[in-house]
Design a protein around this motif. Structure first.
Motif, mmCIF file in Angstrom:
data_model
loop_
_atom_site.group_PDB
_atom_site.id
_atom_site.type_symbol
_atom_site.label_atom_id
_atom_site.label_comp_id
_atom_site.label_asym_id
_atom_site.label_seq_id
_atom_site.Cartn_x
_atom_site.Cartn_y
_atom_site.Cartn_z
ATOM 1 N N ASP A 32 10.641 3.485 -5.658
ATOM 2 C CA ASP A 32 10.237 3.394 -7.077
ATOM 3 C C ASP A 32 11.381 3.855 -7.985
ATOM 4 O O ASP A 32 11.584 3.307 -9.073
ATOM 5 C CB ASP A 32 9.010 4.271 -7.356
ATOM 6 C CG ASP A 32 7.707 3.559 -7.015
ATOM 7 O OD1 ASP A 32 7.761 2.463 -6.416
ATOM 8 O OD2 ASP A 32 6.630 4.091 -7.348
ATOM 9 N N HIS A 67 10.451 -3.180 -2.559
ATOM 10 C CA HIS A 67 9.106 -3.022 -2.018
ATOM 11 C C HIS A 67 8.729 -4.035 -0.946
ATOM 12 O O HIS A 67 7.547 -4.220 -0.674
ATOM 13 C CB HIS A 67 8.071 -3.037 -3.151
ATOM 14 C CG HIS A 67 7.949 -1.736 -3.874
ATOM 15 N ND1 HIS A 67 8.922 -1.275 -4.743
ATOM 16 C CD2 HIS A 67 6.994 -0.776 -3.870
ATOM 17 C CE1 HIS A 67 8.547 -0.108 -5.238
ATOM 18 N NE2 HIS A 67 7.380 0.219 -4.728
ATOM 19 N N HIS A 104 6.519 5.377 1.751
ATOM 20 C CA HIS A 104 6.138 4.816 0.449
ATOM 21 C C HIS A 104 5.483 3.440 0.632
ATOM 22 O O HIS A 104 4.436 3.159 0.037
ATOM 23 C CB HIS A 104 7.374 4.702 -0.454
ATOM 24 C CG HIS A 104 7.042 4.297 -1.852
ATOM 25 N ND1 HIS A 104 6.910 5.208 -2.878
ATOM 26 C CD2 HIS A 104 6.778 3.086 -2.401
ATOM 27 C CE1 HIS A 104 6.584 4.568 -3.991
ATOM 28 N NE2 HIS A 104 6.506 3.280 -3.730
ATOM 29 N N ASP A 108 1.673 2.480 -0.245
ATOM 30 C CA ASP A 108 1.510 1.433 -1.265
ATOM 31 C C ASP A 108 0.650 0.284 -0.740
ATOM 32 O O ASP A 108 -0.136 -0.312 -1.484
ATOM 33 C CB ASP A 108 2.878 0.876 -1.694
ATOM 34 C CG ASP A 108 3.469 1.622 -2.889
ATOM 35 O OD1 ASP A 108 2.848 2.608 -3.340
ATOM 36 O OD2 ASP A 108 4.550 1.212 -3.372
ATOM 37 N N HIS A 112 -1.971 -1.352 -3.399
ATOM 38 C CA HIS A 112 -1.453 -2.499 -4.147
ATOM 39 C C HIS A 112 -2.317 -3.737 -3.959
ATOM 40 O O HIS A 112 -2.941 -3.916 -2.916
ATOM 41 C CB HIS A 112 -0.029 -2.843 -3.671
ATOM 42 C CG HIS A 112 1.039 -2.007 -4.285
ATOM 43 N ND1 HIS A 112 2.189 -2.541 -4.820
ATOM 44 C CD2 HIS A 112 1.142 -0.669 -4.448
ATOM 45 C CE1 HIS A 112 2.952 -1.569 -5.293
ATOM 46 N NE2 HIS A 112 2.344 -0.419 -5.070
#
Ligand code: ZN
Length: 217
Positions: A32, A67, A104, A108, A112
Motif C-alpha cells: 500500500d 497487489h 498483506h 486483502d 477485497h
C-alpha cells in the motif's frame, strides 16, 4: 484491509523477537505504501466512488504491480534480499519481514472485491468481498488485531508502565480509527489527500509501534 494488517506484525514478532516491530508495521503495509505513490504517478489506478462497498469509497481499478499475487511475492522477495544481504544481514529476520510483506495480499484477499490479480491485470482477479459487509469487515479486523495483541503480550515482557499498557492502548486507538475508516463518510474525493493521509498514518503508526516495542523485551 487497514489496521487488521498489523495483526501479522504483532504475531510475527513472536517468531523473531529481534525483528523491529516498527519495520514489521511498515512491511505489512509495503504494497500500500507503494500503491499510493504509484497512483499519483499514474502507474496504478484507483477511482473514488462513494459507498462503492459498504466499507469503502473506492474502486481499485488497476494495481498489478503492487497487489497481484506475483507482485506481492516479488516485493516480499525484495524485502528478504534487503534484510538478508544489505541491512541487518540475518536470515531469520529477513524471513519474517518477507512474510510480513506477503501477508498483506493474503489478508486483502478476504476483504477485497475481485480486484487482486494473480499476475497481470488480464489474469484472474480474486477477492472474497467481505467489504460488502461493513460489520463483518470490522469484526474480522478487530478479532485479528486483538488475537495478535494477546500473542504479542504473552511473548514479550514489559519493563515499564508504558511497556505494560502502551500497546493495548495503541491497539484500542487503531480500532477506533478503523470505526471512522469503515463506517465514516467519504471525507474528500481528492486522490492526493487520500494518498497523503494513508501514507502519514502508515508511518506514524510504525513509529508508535517502534517506540512502544522498545518498552518491552
Ligand atoms: Zn492493500
Amino acid at each position: 484491509m487497514f489496521v487488521g494488517h498489523y495483526a501479522a506484525s504483532l504475531a510475527l514478532k513472536k517468531f523473531e523477537k529481534r525483528a523491529s516491530l516498527g519495520v514489521l508495521f511498515l512491511a505489512v503495509q509495503l504494497v500500500d505504501i507503494l500503491f499510493f505513490p504509484f497512483v499519483l504517478l499514474g502507474i496504478e489506478r484507483i477511482n473514488i466512488i462513494e459507498n462503492y462497498t459498504q466499507s469503502t469509497h473506492f474502486q481499485l481499478e488497476y494495481m498489478p504491480f503492487t497487489h497481484s499475487l506475483l507482485g506481492s511475492a516479488l516485493w516480499a522477495a525484495a524485502a528478504y534480499a534487503l534484510f538478508r544481504w544489505v541491512f541487518i544481514k540475518n536470515h531469520a529476520i529477513a524471513l519474517v519481514v518477507a512474510l510480513a510483506v506477503f501477508s498483506h495480499w493474503v489478508l486483502d484477499l478476504v476483504v477485497h472485491t475481485p480486484d487482486l490479480p494473480l499476475w497481470s491485470d488480464s489474469s484472474l482477479k480474486l477477492g472474497f468481498g467481505l467489504w460488502n459487509n461493513a460489520i463483518a469487515t470490522y469484526v474480522l479486523e478487530a478479532a485479528l488485531l486483538l488475537g495478535a495483541l494477546s500473542v504479542y503480550l504473552k511473548s514479550t515482557t514489559a519493563s515499564t508502565a508504558t511497556g505494560r499498557y502502551g500497546m493495548g492502548v495503541f491497539v484500542v486507538f487503531l480500532l477506533l480509527v478503523n470505526v471512522l475508516n469503515i463506517f465514516g463518510p467519504l471525507g474528500s474525493d481528492s486522490k492526493v489527500q487520500l494518498a497523503v493521509s494513508a501514507l502519514a498514518a502508515y508511518f506514524v503508526f510504525a513509529a508508535v509501534a517502534f517506540w512502544l516495542d522498545k518498552k518491552r523485551n
